[in-house]
Structure formats: structure tokens, C-alpha cells
Design a protein around this motif. Structure first.
Motif, short mmCIF file in Angstrom:
data_model
loop_
_atom_site.label_atom_id
_atom_site.label_comp_id
_atom_site.label_asym_id
_atom_site.label_seq_id
_atom_site.Cartn_x
_atom_site.Cartn_y
_atom_site.Cartn_z
N TRP A 1 27.07 121.92 24.09
CA TRP A 1 28.44 121.35 24.49
C TRP A 1 28.53 120.87 22.43
N LYS A 2 29.96 120.78 22.43
CA LYS A 2 30.52 120.64 21.35
C LYS A 2 31.43 119.61 21.53
N PHE A 3 31.37 118.51 20.03
CA PHE A 3 32.50 117.41 20.86
C PHE A 3 33.26 116.63 19.20
N TRP A 4 34.62 117.07 19.26
CA TRP A 4 34.97 116.19 18.18
C TRP A 4 36.65 115.60 18.59
N GLY A 5 37.15 115.14 16.96
CA GLY A 5 38.21 114.14 17.90
C GLY A 5 38.52 113.25 16.74
N ASP A 6 39.56 112.82 16.32
CA ASP A 6 39.54 111.67 15.64
C ASP A 6 40.02 110.89 15.95
N SER A 7 39.76 109.11 15.24
CA SER A 7 40.85 107.95 15.42
C SER A 7 41.25 107.47 14.34
N ASN A 8 42.41 106.70 14.89
CA ASN A 8 43.55 105.38 14.35
C ASN A 8 43.60 104.22 14.54
N VAL A 9 43.15 103.66 14.07
CA VAL A 9 42.56 102.41 14.32
C VAL A 9 43.57 101.17 14.13
N LYS A 10 44.32 101.20 14.81
CA LYS A 10 44.88 100.21 14.71
C LYS A 10 44.63 98.33 15.01
N SER A 11 45.09 97.33 14.52
CA SER A 11 44.21 96.38 14.18
C SER A 11 45.66 95.18 13.85
N LYS A 12 44.93 94.11 14.71
CA LYS A 12 46.39 92.92 14.46
C LYS A 12 45.20 92.05 14.10
N PHE A 13 45.13 91.24 13.50
CA PHE A 13 44.17 90.04 13.15
C PHE A 13 45.47 88.30 13.47
N LEU B 1 39.56 112.13 21.97
CA LEU B 1 38.49 112.89 22.46
C LEU B 1 37.58 113.74 22.81
N THR B 2 37.52 115.19 22.34
CA THR B 2 37.16 116.34 23.45
C THR B 2 35.77 116.26 22.97
N VAL B 3 34.92 117.16 24.51
CA VAL B 3 33.91 117.64 24.27
C VAL B 3 34.30 118.37 25.38
N GLU B 4 33.50 120.35 24.69
CA GLU B 4 33.17 121.07 25.47
C GLU B 4 32.34 122.12 25.33
N PHE B 5 31.78 122.09 27.21
CA PHE B 5 30.75 122.94 27.06
C PHE B 5 30.89 124.35 27.15
N ASP B 6 29.76 124.55 26.61
CA ASP B 6 29.80 126.68 26.37
C ASP B 6 30.62 127.81 27.49
N ASP B 7 30.46 127.15 28.53
CA ASP B 7 31.27 127.63 29.42
C ASP B 7 32.76 127.90 29.33
N GLY B 8 33.10 127.32 28.66
CA GLY B 8 34.57 126.72 28.35
C GLY B 8 35.21 125.71 29.19
#
Length: 425
Positions: A175-187, A200-207
Motif C-alpha cells: 500500500w501507499k498513503f499520501w495526503g496534505d493537511s491544512n489545520v485551521k485553529s481558533k483559540f 487522506l488517501t490510501v491505495e493498495f497495489d491492486d488499485g
């Protein structure tokens, strides 16, 4: 309650199958002699200084309603990990993706998505009683994790300062995993609300591919009472083949006698429910062929089967309450001498904090935050990430390759010394 486990001999559990066939829960058993043994540390260094108390009120009055990533907090609010390393902490239970891959290989698509769902939930388990925030990475900061004993390799880079974006890429067994994250926070003085943006994405070898986004996190009692966090909202895990999954992280309430509850179901492309999930994001998750929406605990179900269970807490958590896995993430060993100058383990403020050198850590954090304020101008002048590039179609950052090859050669051409001295001009 009967519960199947994830190791040992094979066992079978029946759950409904839209195709009318029995689904067999095959237990995946590793061949231990094929994986290397790697000794990692089990505790942090002993602090060299006594920690000093701080006044919260002077910080709070100037910070209410602001984006927390723009608020300069003393180093005492941090734990000795960066947000890049926290991304990898979500892979403490990466074996769940290994198992998902194996189930797909034998045609058990239902167990595959159940294991993916368990993995998506398990990343929240380490957040219990973590009183401190991770370091906000500098623009271009990176982190690598090579765990051959877990058959996993991970890499992350901060690819944008405003908006704050972290991109990551990981590879495991099948498997392969990839993603990006933009965290918006308020205090808000007594609490922080963190709303993650990104897929977030996970892809297995069989597609086969699964995509999901994280839920909202709220950290409460920053000033009075015991600090705690809650994760709440709906998580949709969308598959490109037969199954998808919907999970509900229960909203917290003052009178809640069963906190941290997660319930959901797997459905096929026709909308027929194939299996149900129930558990707690800080304890364990179960699946069943019975509808779990009417019950408040897996203990109330007969025949529910275990999908995932949290590891035992570390015997050496320190005040940061780090798990045994998290304690290993900032370890700097002689084998890591080929790291690029951008790796989080080389951050001086973070290293001083881990060593309990609080005065040095605070001075370095202030110095690096002055450098961080120059990052917007750097982006405006055409700065580009070194190891990731943005997809023109969906805007997601993808790993473009080359890092591990440069790592093997110890060649870091074009990598800035982002933690070194600088001129504000």
C-alpha cells in the motif's frame, strides 16, 4: 463478548455479505524471523533544568479569537515533537493497513475496508491527556521515518506557510498513503477548536483506493480544570470499488457517561449496509452484523469482533504523556547522520526542550519564529517545495520522488539550512 484478535491461528466470524456469501475473518500472522529487530529508546532524556511556571493571562488576553498558528506561545506549551512527526504518529497502528492489503488479496473486500476504518480511527488514540502542542514546522522543514521492522517508510514536508500545509507520503506492505493537511485553529481562551482541511488517501497495489478527511478536534480546560480533548463529527471513507464507510464521532456533552464513542457502518454501492462498527477512539473498535446504532457500547453486543485495540501506555510518559511509539520519533542516532538539514530532529528549540534545557529552548524558539515570519515573503518570491508538487487538477500535493535516493547518497543540494543563523534583511 467474543472477540477475534489480529494474531495467532486462523478464526472465522460471520457477517452479512451483500453477495450472499459468508465473509471469513482471516487472521494475518507475520513471519517474525523475516523482520529486523531494531532497538529504540523507551524514555526521554532526564531534564537538565527545573521547569518554571508561566502566566497564562497575559497571553490569553491578546490571543482570543486568533488563529493559533499566528500566536507566539512560550516553549513550555510545546511537546518535543513537530507537527510533521505527529503526522507519522498516526501510523502507530500501520499493521492495520498491512492486514487490509492481505484481506484484499484473498478477496475479502469487506474486511479490507473495516481494517482501513480501524486505521483511520486509531490515529486519534494517542491524543488522550496530551497537554502540550507540537512545534509548528518552518517552511521547508521535513521529517523522515524509516521503520523496516514495521515495513513502513514515511516522509513529510511543510509545503506552505500561509495557508499552513503539510504534505506526507508513506509506503508499506502492498500500500501507499499520501495526503496534505491544512489545520485551521481558533483559540477561545478556555478552549481551542481545530478544523482539519485536506484529504487522506490510501491505495493498495491492486488499485483499490480509499479517501477520507479527519474530524474536528476541540481541546478544553486550558485554564481551569483538567485538560482534555474531544474529536467529533462525521468521517466518510469513500472507496472506488464495492464499499464505503461512514463513521460518527460522538459530540461531547457534560452529562455523557460514555465519552469518545464512535459508531458507523459499511455500505455497498447500492446503499445496503454490509457491516456495523462501534467502539471508542481511545480504546478499541469492533465490528458486527448487528445494527450498532441503538447501543452505546460494544459490551452490549453478542458476537462483536475486535478490529483494533490501543497499545498499553508507556511506563515512561513524562509530563508530555507520550506513548511508547511517540517517544521514539525524535530520537537522533548515529545511523541518522545522513539526514538533510531540514529534518525536525535537527531543530535546536525542539532538541533543547527534549533535553530539559528550557531557557535555551525558549530563546531558540523565539529566534526561529522571527525567521518563520519571513516565510510569506519567501513564498511570494517563488519558493517551491523541494520534494512535493501540487496536482493541477485537485490541488493535492504529491510526492515527486528523489528523497530516499538523495538520502542514500548523503547529497542535499538545494536544501536550505533553515535552522541556522539568518539575516532579517
Amino acid at each position: 463478548m467474543s472477540a477475534s484478535t489480529d494474531c495467532g491461528v486462523h478464526s472465522a466470524t460471520n457477517i452479512d455479505n451483500p453477495g450472499g456469501q459468508e465473509v471469513v475473518d482471516i487472521q494475518i500472522q507475520d513471519s517474525n524471523n523475516m523482520l529486523p529487530e531494531i532497538k529504540r529508546r523507551s524514555k526521554l532524556p532526564e531534564p537538565t533544568e527545573k521547569e518554571k511556571g508561566i502566566s497564562l493571562w497575559s497571553i490569553i488576553k491578546d490571543s482570543v479569537g486568533k488563529d493559533l498558528t499566528r500566536v507566539c506561545l512560550p516553549v513550555y506549551f510545546n511537546e518535543p515533537l513537530s507537527s510533521l512527526q505527529k503526522c507519522f504518529e498516526d501510523f502507530e497502528y500501520s499493521y492495520l493497513l498491512d492486514q487490509a492489503y492481505e484481506y484484499g488479496k484473498v478477496g475479502n473486500s469487506l474486511m479490507r475496508i473495516l481494517k482501513v476504518a480501524a486505521f483511520a480511527i486509531s490515529g486519534y488514540a494517542s491524543s488522550v491527556a496530551r497537554p502540550c502542542k507540537p512545534f509548528n514546522p518552518l517552511l521547508g522543514e521535513t521529517y523522515e521515518a524509516d521503520f523496516p521492522d514495521r515495513r513502513i517508510r514515511f516522509f513529510a514536508e511543510k509545503v506552505s506557510h500561509h495557508p499552513m500545509l503539510i504534505a506526507c507520503h508513506s509506503e508499506g506492505k502492498g500500500w501507499k498513503f499520501w495526503g496534505d493537511s491544512n489545520v485551521k485553529s481558533k483559540f477561545w481562551g478556555q478552549s481551542i477548536q481545530v478544523d482539519p482541511v485536506g484529504v487522506l488517501t490510501v491505495e493498495f497495489d491492486d488499485g483499490e483506493i480509499f479517501k477520507w478527511s479527519k474530524v474536528t478536534t476541540t481541546i478544553n480546560n486550558l485554564i481551569l480544570g483538567k485538560l482534555y480533548c474531544n474529536h467529533h463529527g462525521i468521517m466518510h471513507i469513500k472507496g472506488n470499488r464495492q464499499y464505503s464507510c461512514k463513521l460518527k464521532f460522538k459530540e461531547p456533552s457534560l452529562l455523557d457517561r460514555n465519552p469518545h464513542l464512535v459508531q458507523g457502518f459499511v455500505e455497498d454501492n447500492d446503499g445496503k449496509k454490509a457491516s456495523f462498527l462501534i467502539g471508542k477512539w481511545d480504546e478499541s473498535m469492533y465490528y458486527s452484523n448487528l445494527d450498532t446504532s441503538k447501543v452505546k457500547s460494544a459490551d452490549q453486543l453478542q458476537g462483536a469482533s475486535l478490529l483494533w485495540e490501543k497499545n498499553k501506555p508507556s511506563p515512561n510518559p513524562t509530563r508530555y504523556n507520550l506513548s511508547s511509539f511517540a517517544i521514539t520519533l525524535n530520537e537522533l542516532t548515529p545511523e541518522l547522520q545522513k539526514l538533510p538539514p531540514t529534518d525536525s530532529r535537527l531543530r535546536p528549540d525542539q532538541r533543547h526542550l527534549e533535553n530539559g534545557e528550557y531557557e535555551k529552548a525558549n530563546a531558540e524558539k523565539l529566534r526561529l519564529e522571527r525567521r518563520q515570519r519571513m516565510s510569506t515573503k519567501l513564498q511570494d518570491n517563488g519558493w517551491k517545495p523541494r520534494w512535493f508538487e501540487q496536482d493541477a487538477e485537485d490541488g493535492t500535493y504529491h510526492y515527486k520522488g528523489g528523497y530516499w535516493e538523495a538520502r542514500d547518497q548523503g547529497r542535499w543540494d538545494g536544501c536550505l539550512n533553515i535552522f541556522g543563523e539568518f539575516s532579517e534583511t
